[in-house]
Design a protein around this motif. Structure first.
Motif, mmCIF file in Angstrom:
data_model
loop_
_atom_site.group_PDB
_atom_site.id
_atom_site.type_symbol
_atom_site.label_atom_id
_atom_site.label_comp_id
_atom_site.label_asym_id
_atom_site.label_seq_id
_atom_site.Cartn_x
_atom_site.Cartn_y
_atom_site.Cartn_z
ATOM 1 N N ASP A 289 0.840 -1.208 0.000
ATOM 2 C CA ASP A 289 0.000 0.000 0.000
ATOM 3 C C ASP A 289 0.873 1.255 0.000
ATOM 4 O O ASP A 289 0.545 2.248 -0.634
ATOM 5 C CB ASP A 289 -0.913 -0.024 1.235
ATOM 6 N N VAL A 290 1.980 1.173 0.728
ATOM 7 C CA VAL A 290 2.923 2.294 0.737
ATOM 8 C C VAL A 290 3.428 2.522 -0.692
ATOM 9 O O VAL A 290 3.457 3.643 -1.193
ATOM 10 C CB VAL A 290 4.121 1.989 1.681
ATOM 11 N N TYR A 291 3.777 1.426 -1.350
ATOM 12 C CA TYR A 291 4.280 1.491 -2.726
ATOM 13 C C TYR A 291 3.237 2.133 -3.644
ATOM 14 O O TYR A 291 3.519 3.075 -4.379
ATOM 15 C CB TYR A 291 4.595 0.069 -3.201
ATOM 16 N N LEU A 292 2.017 1.616 -3.590
ATOM 17 C CA LEU A 292 0.970 2.131 -4.478
ATOM 18 C C LEU A 292 0.712 3.610 -4.221
ATOM 19 O O LEU A 292 0.519 4.392 -5.146
ATOM 20 C CB LEU A 292 -0.335 1.340 -4.283
ATOM 21 N N TYR A 293 0.766 3.990 -2.963
ATOM 22 C CA TYR A 293 0.497 5.387 -2.623
ATOM 23 C C TYR A 293 1.610 6.315 -3.113
ATOM 24 O O TYR A 293 1.354 7.281 -3.829
ATOM 25 C CB TYR A 293 0.326 5.538 -1.111
ATOM 26 N N TYR A 294 2.832 5.987 -2.760
ATOM 27 C CA TYR A 294 3.924 6.913 -3.078
ATOM 28 C C TYR A 294 4.326 6.886 -4.552
ATOM 29 O O TYR A 294 4.660 7.906 -5.117
ATOM 30 C CB TYR A 294 5.152 6.638 -2.210
ATOM 31 N N VAL A 295 4.295 5.697 -5.126
ATOM 32 C CA VAL A 295 4.772 5.613 -6.510
ATOM 33 C C VAL A 295 3.701 6.033 -7.504
ATOM 34 O O VAL A 295 3.984 6.703 -8.481
ATOM 35 C CB VAL A 295 5.292 4.190 -6.822
ATOM 36 N N HIS A 296 2.469 5.666 -7.224
ATOM 37 C CA HIS A 296 1.435 5.943 -8.225
ATOM 38 C C HIS A 296 0.524 7.107 -7.898
ATOM 39 O O HIS A 296 -0.229 7.553 -8.737
ATOM 40 C CB HIS A 296 0.603 4.686 -8.473
ATOM 41 N N GLU A 297 0.568 7.574 -6.660
ATOM 42 C CA GLU A 297 -0.379 8.622 -6.322
ATOM 43 C C GLU A 297 0.297 9.925 -5.957
ATOM 44 O O GLU A 297 0.172 10.922 -6.655
ATOM 45 C CB GLU A 297 -1.250 8.161 -5.159
ATOM 46 N N ALA A 298 1.085 9.868 -4.886
ATOM 47 C CA ALA A 298 1.708 11.110 -4.426
ATOM 48 C C ALA A 298 2.874 11.441 -5.343
ATOM 49 O O ALA A 298 3.831 10.703 -5.430
ATOM 50 C CB ALA A 298 2.208 10.937 -3.005
ATOM 51 N N ARG A 299 2.812 12.500 -6.029
ATOM 52 C CA ARG A 299 3.897 12.873 -6.936
ATOM 53 C C ARG A 299 4.902 13.777 -6.234
ATOM 54 O O ARG A 299 5.999 13.972 -6.680
ATOM 55 C CB ARG A 299 3.337 13.586 -8.168
ATOM 56 N N LYS A 300 4.470 14.327 -5.119
ATOM 57 C CA LYS A 300 5.383 15.232 -4.430
ATOM 58 C C LYS A 300 6.371 14.437 -3.584
ATOM 59 O O LYS A 300 6.101 13.319 -3.180
ATOM 60 C CB LYS A 300 4.622 16.230 -3.569
ATOM 61 N N GLU A 301 7.503 15.038 -3.374
ATOM 62 C CA GLU A 301 8.551 14.355 -2.616
ATOM 63 C C GLU A 301 8.199 14.298 -1.134
ATOM 64 O O GLU A 301 7.738 15.258 -0.570
ATOM 65 C CB GLU A 301 9.864 15.097 -2.798
ATOM 66 N N VAL A 302 8.386 13.137 -0.545
ATOM 67 C CA VAL A 302 8.108 12.976 0.872
ATOM 68 C C VAL A 302 9.376 12.460 1.532
ATOM 69 O O VAL A 302 9.972 11.507 1.060
ATOM 70 C CB VAL A 302 6.992 11.917 1.089
ATOM 71 N N LYS A 303 9.794 13.080 2.581
ATOM 72 C CA LYS A 303 10.994 12.597 3.266
ATOM 73 C C LYS A 303 10.667 12.461 4.739
ATOM 74 O O LYS A 303 10.198 13.392 5.373
ATOM 75 C CB LYS A 303 12.149 13.559 3.044
ATOM 76 N N LEU A 304 10.884 11.267 5.275
ATOM 77 C CA LEU A 304 10.545 11.018 6.670
ATOM 78 C C LEU A 304 11.810 10.652 7.417
ATOM 79 O O LEU A 304 12.366 9.580 7.230
ATOM 80 C CB LEU A 304 9.540 9.872 6.751
#
Ligand SMILES: Nc1ncnc2c1ncn2[C@@H]1O[C@H](COP(=O)(O)OP(=O)(O)OP(=O)(O)O)[C@@H](O)[C@H]1O
Length: 307
Positions: A289-304
């Protein structure tokens, strides 16, 4: 010279001859004593990134450091400290697994006695002991692949890059590789690993870097990345009678199966009941789910960050 991290990439980009960009803007930091997993779709730029930080490819832009050494200006120092298993790595078929690992270590400067001892240890760990003396011609594809991984993990290299080392391996063999990778990290080394298998990534990663279209779109520990999703549970509905539209935070359709996301367990169960599906399962969100969200949905850079 930043050396508190084993591998540091700062805006790395690679333009191949012909004009294709293999990586556009790759920045991440891999800690010592940890397993960093690079994830992303086919063609995202993972192999290109590994190529640059392992000094095989010269970056077109950006900077990178391995063990504090500049990957371009101090490539020789970097090479002394790393081992690399490229995606297409093959062993010399005239050698047995024992010979391949042992002589590779000798070539890296080990004494024959130490190389033999270490080769035996690693071959046992990776489940190659029974076939240690079989010619490369008589090995299966997976056995050959494991032998190459054994060569890299057997070394003294402080940083080990493994590009899809478990592709095509059976379950038990994967466990052997995971065990060896974890063991190497426990010794304080840094392992950078690519895979398309989300379960493997979830099992192994201390630190994950998601790459999409040549850019890092998310980076952090699996727990942090999961925690940053806008939902907590996934409901998998097979052949639902009713569409959970309106109840779910997000829906993904895969044939006659729906994956619906919910922010709480009670919401997830409400979706499962309402849908009257042939089958419904509710589970906490995972790496997929993390993969699907970050790779296919959120286009903005996220750094945690870990703090
Ligand atoms: N030698 C090359 N010449 C030209 N283009 C290349 C070359 N190697 C890779 N590319 C291109 O660079 C991009 C990134 O490729 P790369 O192999 O780094 O992706 P990847 O994330 O490792 O993919 P996969 O998961 O399929 O292994 C792709 O568009 C690919 O076609």
């Amino acid at each position: 010279m930043p050396s508190s991290y084993a591998v540091v990439a700062e805006g790395l980009a690679k333009r191949y001859p012909g004009g294709v960009w293999g990586a556009v803007d790759v920045s991440f930091s891999s800690p010592w004593g940890r397993v960093t997993v690079l994830l992303g779709p086919n063609g995202a730029g993972k192999t290109t990134t590994i190529g640059m930080v392992s000094t095989i490819l010269k970056p077109s832009r950006g900077r990178g450091f391995v063990a504090g050494f500049d990957i371009v200006r101090e490539a020789r120092e970097v090479r002394r400290r790393i081992a690399l298993v490229p995606q297409e790595a093959r062993i010399d078929l005239n050698w047995t697994p024992l010979e391949a690992v042992k002589w590779y270590l000798v070539a890296r400067g080990w004494s024959i006695r130490d190389a033999e001892r270490r080769a035996r240890e690693v071959l046992k760990q990776l489940g190659l002991w029974e076939i240690r003396n079989r010619s490369g011609w008589g090995l299966s594809g997976g056995q050959k692949r494991k032998t190459v991984t054994a060569m890299a993990l057997a070394t003294e290299a402080e940083v080990v890059f493994l590009d899809e080392p478990t592709t095509g391996l059976d379950v038990e063999s994967r466990y052997g590789v995971w065990d060896a990778v974890r063991g190497a990290a426990a010794e304080g080394r840094c392992i950078v690993f690519t895979t398309h298998d989300m379960r493997e990534a979830e099992m192994l990663a201390d630190h994950a870097v998601f790459i999409s279209k040549g850019r890092v779109v998310a980076e952090g520990s699996p727990r942090r990345l999961r925690g940053a999703l806008p939902y907590r549970y996934r409901v998998v509905l097979r052949r639902p009678r009713r569409d959970p539209q309106g109840l779910a935070a997000k829906i993904i359709r895969v044939g006659d199966t729906l994956i619906a996301y919910a922010s709480s367990r009670s919401e997830a169960h409400a979706i499962a009941e309402d849908a009257e599906a042939e089958s419904a399962t509710v589970e906490p969100v995972g790496f997929e789910d993390v993969y699907l969200y970050y790779v296919h949905e959120a286009r903005k850079e996220v750094k945690l960050n870990e703090q």
